[in-house]
Scaffold this active site. Structure first.
Site, short mmCIF file in Angstrom:
data_model
loop_
_atom_site.label_atom_id
_atom_site.label_comp_id
_atom_site.label_asym_id
_atom_site.label_seq_id
_atom_site.Cartn_x
_atom_site.Cartn_y
_atom_site.Cartn_z
N GLY A 9 -61.85 75.72 51.48
CA GLY A 9 -61.64 77.09 51.02
C GLY A 9 -62.32 77.37 49.69
O GLY A 9 -62.64 78.52 49.36
N ASN A 10 -62.59 76.31 48.91
CA ASN A 10 -63.26 76.47 47.62
C ASN A 10 -64.73 76.80 47.77
O ASN A 10 -65.40 77.12 46.79
CB ASN A 10 -63.12 75.18 46.80
CG ASN A 10 -63.78 74.01 47.50
OD1 ASN A 10 -63.28 73.52 48.51
ND2 ASN A 10 -64.89 73.55 46.99
N LYS A 122 -48.41 74.72 54.20
CA LYS A 122 -49.82 75.10 54.01
C LYS A 122 -49.97 76.08 52.86
O LYS A 122 -49.41 77.18 52.88
CB LYS A 122 -50.36 75.72 55.30
CG LYS A 122 -51.81 76.17 55.22
CD LYS A 122 -52.75 74.99 55.12
CE LYS A 122 -54.20 75.44 55.18
NZ LYS A 122 -55.12 74.31 54.94
N LYS A 207 -57.47 73.73 58.75
CA LYS A 207 -58.81 73.84 59.30
C LYS A 207 -59.46 72.48 59.55
O LYS A 207 -60.30 72.34 60.44
CB LYS A 207 -59.69 74.72 58.41
CG LYS A 207 -60.07 74.15 57.06
CD LYS A 207 -61.45 73.53 57.05
CE LYS A 207 -61.86 73.04 55.69
NZ LYS A 207 -60.90 72.32 54.87
N LYS A 265 -57.38 66.04 55.21
CA LYS A 265 -58.80 65.69 55.37
C LYS A 265 -58.96 64.26 55.86
O LYS A 265 -59.74 63.99 56.78
CB LYS A 265 -59.55 65.91 54.05
CG LYS A 265 -59.60 67.36 53.61
CD LYS A 265 -60.21 67.50 52.23
CE LYS A 265 -60.36 68.97 51.83
NZ LYS A 265 -59.13 69.74 51.91
#
Length: 307
Positions: A9-10, A122, A207, A265
């Site tokens: 998202g960054n 989240k 995601k 991740k």
């Protein structure tokens, strides 16, 4: 080589930046530079986070006096897919002349009885001081939790079961198209057990876990998870912090990485490698090309030990 790239998202909105459209448009050039070199040599599928963007839309929707109720998260997620997909498609179109590029609104099936609906984890939206976050939580019925630099809203994040448009993505890839899809983990939907009818779910899917599932279904060779740190660190933020430059899935899982940051991740990378025998890597956006060529990041490889 077929590579699924998961952008953090960054990538469009860095921590502390104003969520203005102009800021995100400026940041997109950095993303394009990182991906274009890989796209010259490989088949590419791009997924992306949407935490800052969906959080912003949720705040705006909740405050809009023209609405009798705020928009649900599934529809807000679809909006972020369109916005971010358009930004990526436009800049990649300019960077890769003649290349077919498609941004696809994608739906991800989740279980209606997933326990995650009762335990929001989240992070979405911006970081607030505790006093501001707690006030918003009381006013808007939010759940909040501590992030690394403050407090943020948390929402349910059920496990992805299936990406409904996978066959379409496969066909686009086979025609030479660079595909942008599964943004924000995909629009979360549940299916009626009798009719199969789809209903939006009040959630945001991780995601990276969706990217791992998509990469598996597409028979990708490589899952590349891009974030804002050069690699995975053991003991991150402590005096004993050290880089993890290579690991097997089992070694990653023993690392105890936190759920709110590196945990999803590392789990996504571990799942993909375990299920496919392919390779995964985690590292910095700016080093995307170097990561794929083994010169940066954390490489996750199969455990070849024979019992």
């Amino acid at each position: 080589m077929r590579i699924v790239i998961a952008l953090g998202g960054n990538a469009l909105l860095h921590r502390g930046e104003r969520p203005d459209a102009s800021v995100q448009e400026a940041n997109i050039d950095r993303v394009t530079t990182a991906i274009a070199a890989l796209a010259q040599e490989h088949e590419i599928v791009i997924t992306h986070g949407n935490g800052p963007q969906i959080g912003l839309l949720a705040v705006e929707s909740a405050a809009d006096p023209a609405l009798s109720a705020p928009y649900p998260l599934d529809l807000l997620g679809a909006q972020t897919q369109g916005m971010i997909g358009s930004l990526l498609a436009r800049t990649l179109h300019d960077a890769l002349p003649g290349r077919r590029i498609a941004a696809l609104v994608t739906h991800t099936l989740v279980r209606a009885d997933d326990p995650a609906f009762d335990h929001p984890t989240k992070f979405v939206g911006q970081v607030y001081p505790y006093e501001v976050a707690s006030t918003l939580a009381r006013k808007r019925g939010w759940h909040i939790a501590a992030d690394t630099t403050g407090w943020r809203r948390v929402v349910p994040s059920p496990a992805p079961e299936r990406i409904l448009e996978t066959d379409t993505v496969h066909e686009l890839l086979n025609s030479g198209t660079l595909v942008i899809c599964a943004g924000g983990g995909g629009v979360p939907v549940t299916a009626d057990q009798d009719t199969g009818a789809l209903t939006g779910a009040e959630a945001v899917i991780d995601k990276d876990l969706t990217a791992a599932l998509l990469a598996e279904d597409l028979k990708a060779d490589f899952l590349l998870i891009l974030t804002d740190v050069p690699c995975v660190y053991a003991g991150y933020g402590t005096p004993d912090q050290r880089p993890v430059l290579g690991a097997t899935p089992a070694e990653l899982r023993r690392g105890g990485f936190p759920d709110g940051s590196m945990g999803p991740k590392t789990e996504a990378a571990a799942r993909f490698v375990e299920r496919t025998g392919g390779l995964a890597a985690i590292g910095s956006l700016d080093a995307a090309y170097e990561i794929v060529h083994g010169r940066s990041g954390t490489l996750v490889r199969p455990d070849l030990t024979v019992a």
